[in-house]
Structures are given as C-alpha cells and as structure tokens.
Design a protein around this motif. Structure first.
Motif, PDB file in Angstrom:
ATOM      1  N   LEU A  31       0.834  -1.211   0.000  1.00 14.99           N
ATOM      2  CA  LEU A  31       0.000   0.000   0.000  1.00 14.99           C
ATOM      3  C   LEU A  31       0.871   1.265   0.000  1.00 14.99           C
ATOM      4  N   ARG A  32       1.973   1.224   0.776  1.00 13.57           N
ATOM      5  CA  ARG A  32       2.891   2.377   0.801  1.00 13.57           C
ATOM      6  C   ARG A  32       3.485   2.604  -0.589  1.00 13.57           C
ATOM      7  N   ALA A  33       3.816   1.539  -1.272  1.00 14.87           N
ATOM      8  CA  ALA A  33       4.360   1.655  -2.634  1.00 14.87           C
ATOM      9  C   ALA A  33       3.326   2.281  -3.565  1.00 14.87           C
ATOM     10  N   VAL A  34       2.061   1.871  -3.412  1.00 16.21           N
ATOM     11  CA  VAL A  34       0.974   2.437  -4.227  1.00 16.21           C
ATOM     12  C   VAL A  34       0.847   3.936  -3.946  1.00 16.21           C
ATOM     13  N   VAL A  35       0.895   4.293  -2.649  1.00 13.52           N
ATOM     14  CA  VAL A  35       0.788   5.705  -2.267  1.00 13.52           C
ATOM     15  C   VAL A  35       1.933   6.501  -2.884  1.00 13.52           C
ATOM     16  N   ARG A  36       3.174   5.981  -2.768  1.00 16.59           N
ATOM     17  CA  ARG A  36       4.329   6.677  -3.364  1.00 16.59           C
ATOM     18  C   ARG A  36       4.136   6.840  -4.868  1.00 16.59           C
ATOM     19  N   SER A  37       3.673   5.800  -5.507  1.00 23.28           N
ATOM     20  CA  SER A  37       3.451   5.839  -6.956  1.00 23.28           C
ATOM     21  C   SER A  37       2.433   6.925  -7.317  1.00 23.28           C
ATOM     22  N   LYS A  38       1.345   6.973  -6.511  1.00 23.38           N
ATOM     23  CA  LYS A  38       0.316   7.993  -6.780  1.00 23.38           C
ATOM     24  C   LYS A  38       0.849   9.396  -6.512  1.00 23.38           C
ATOM     25  N   GLU A  39       1.643   9.550  -5.444  1.00 22.56           N
ATOM     26  CA  GLU A  39       2.239  10.856  -5.154  1.00 22.56           C
ATOM     27  C   GLU A  39       3.149  11.295  -6.295  1.00 22.56           C
ATOM     28  N   ASN A  40       3.929  10.348  -6.815  1.00 19.96           N
ATOM     29  CA  ASN A  40       4.814  10.660  -7.946  1.00 19.96           C
ATOM     30  C   ASN A  40       3.998  11.063  -9.170  1.00 19.96           C
ATOM     31  N   ALA A  41       2.893  10.358  -9.399  1.00 16.85           N
ATOM     32  CA  ALA A  41       2.036  10.685 -10.545  1.00 16.85           C
ATOM     33  C   ALA A  41       1.457  12.086 -10.386  1.00 16.85           C
ATOM     34  N   ILE A  42       1.035  12.418  -9.168  1.00 16.67           N
ATOM     35  CA  ILE A  42       0.481  13.757  -8.901  1.00 16.67           C
ATOM     36  C   ILE A  42       1.552  14.818  -9.160  1.00 16.67           C
ATOM     37  N   GLN A  43       2.771  14.588  -8.650  1.00 16.40           N
ATOM     38  CA  GLN A  43       3.869  15.535  -8.881  1.00 16.40           C
ATOM     39  C   GLN A  43       4.147  15.701 -10.375  1.00 16.40           C
ATOM     40  N   ALA A  44       4.120  14.577 -11.091  1.00 18.42           N
ATOM     41  CA  ALA A  44       4.373  14.637 -12.533  1.00 18.42           C
ATOM     42  C   ALA A  44       3.300  15.479 -13.221  1.00 18.42           C
ATOM     43  N   LYS A  45       2.033  15.301 -12.793  1.00 19.79           N
ATOM     44  CA  LYS A  45       0.948  16.100 -13.386  1.00 19.79           C
ATOM     45  C   LYS A  45       1.121  17.574 -13.058  1.00 19.79           C
ATOM     46  N   GLU A  46       1.489  17.869 -11.798  1.00 21.86           N
ATOM     47  CA  GLU A  46       1.705  19.268 -11.403  1.00 21.86           C
ATOM     48  C   GLU A  46       2.829  19.890 -12.232  1.00 21.86           C
ATOM     49  N   THR A  47       3.878  19.127 -12.438  1.00 19.43           N
ATOM     50  CA  THR A  47       5.002  19.615 -13.246  1.00 19.43           C
ATOM     51  C   THR A  47       4.555  19.868 -14.687  1.00 19.43           C
TER      52      THR A  47
END
Length: 105
Positions: A21-37
């Motif tokens: 679940l932590r890996a999923v959360v990190r993955s989603k956080e990275n995806a959000i950062q990528a979208k923000e960028t």
C-alpha cells in the motif's frame, strides 16, 4: 489459546500488505507531482506565447508607425517639390516680364 505461529504469519502478511500500500501511495504521489510539473510547463508555455504575441503586436505597431512616418515624409517632400516648382514658375514669369520691359525700352 492463539497459536503464536499463526499470529506471526498474519503479522508478516499485514506487513507485506502495508508495504504494498505504501508503494501504491508513493506511486500515486509521484504521478500527482508529474501532473503538477506538466501543468506548470503548460503554464510557462502559455506565458511564453503571450509574450511572443505582445512582441509581435508591438512589432506590427512599430511597423505601422514607421510606415505612417514615411508616408508623412513623402507628402512633405511632395509639398516642398510643389513649392519649389511654384517659386521657379514665379521667377520664370518675373524674368519674362523683365525681358519684355527691357524690349519696350
């Protein structure tokens, strides 16, 4: 009583699940950062286009002003040329009159 081995097994399963679940959360956080960028990049591109548009508008305005200035200069030169022609015509008439007066005398 609860079997200690079963408890440890269940703890390991839950730990593995938590890590997943932590890996999923990190993955989603990275995806959000990528979208923000990506959004920031689009915003910068839009700003750059706006600046280019303003520069193009200013260049066109400058060109239009310069064209008007050239037109005004051309009109002024035409007016000066006509003034010179008038003066030359007047001088020619004056010479003709003087020549006729000289002939009469």
């Amino acid at each position: 009583s609860i079997d200690m081995e079963q408890v440890q097994c269940r703890v390991r399963e839950l730990s593995t699940e938590v890590e997943g679940l932590r890996a999923v959360v990190r993955s989603k956080e990275n995806a959000i950062q990528a979208k923000e960028t990506a959004i920031q990049a689009k915003e910068r591109a839009i700003e750059a286009k706006e600046i280019e548009k303003q520069q193009a508008i200013q260049a066109k305005e400058t060109e239009a002003i310069q064209a008007k200035e050239r037109a005004i200069q051309a009109k002024e030169q035409a007016i000066q040329a006509k003034e010179i022609e008038k003066q030359q015509a007047i001088q020619a008439k004056e010479r003709t009159i003087k020549a006729k007066e000289t002939e009469k005398q």
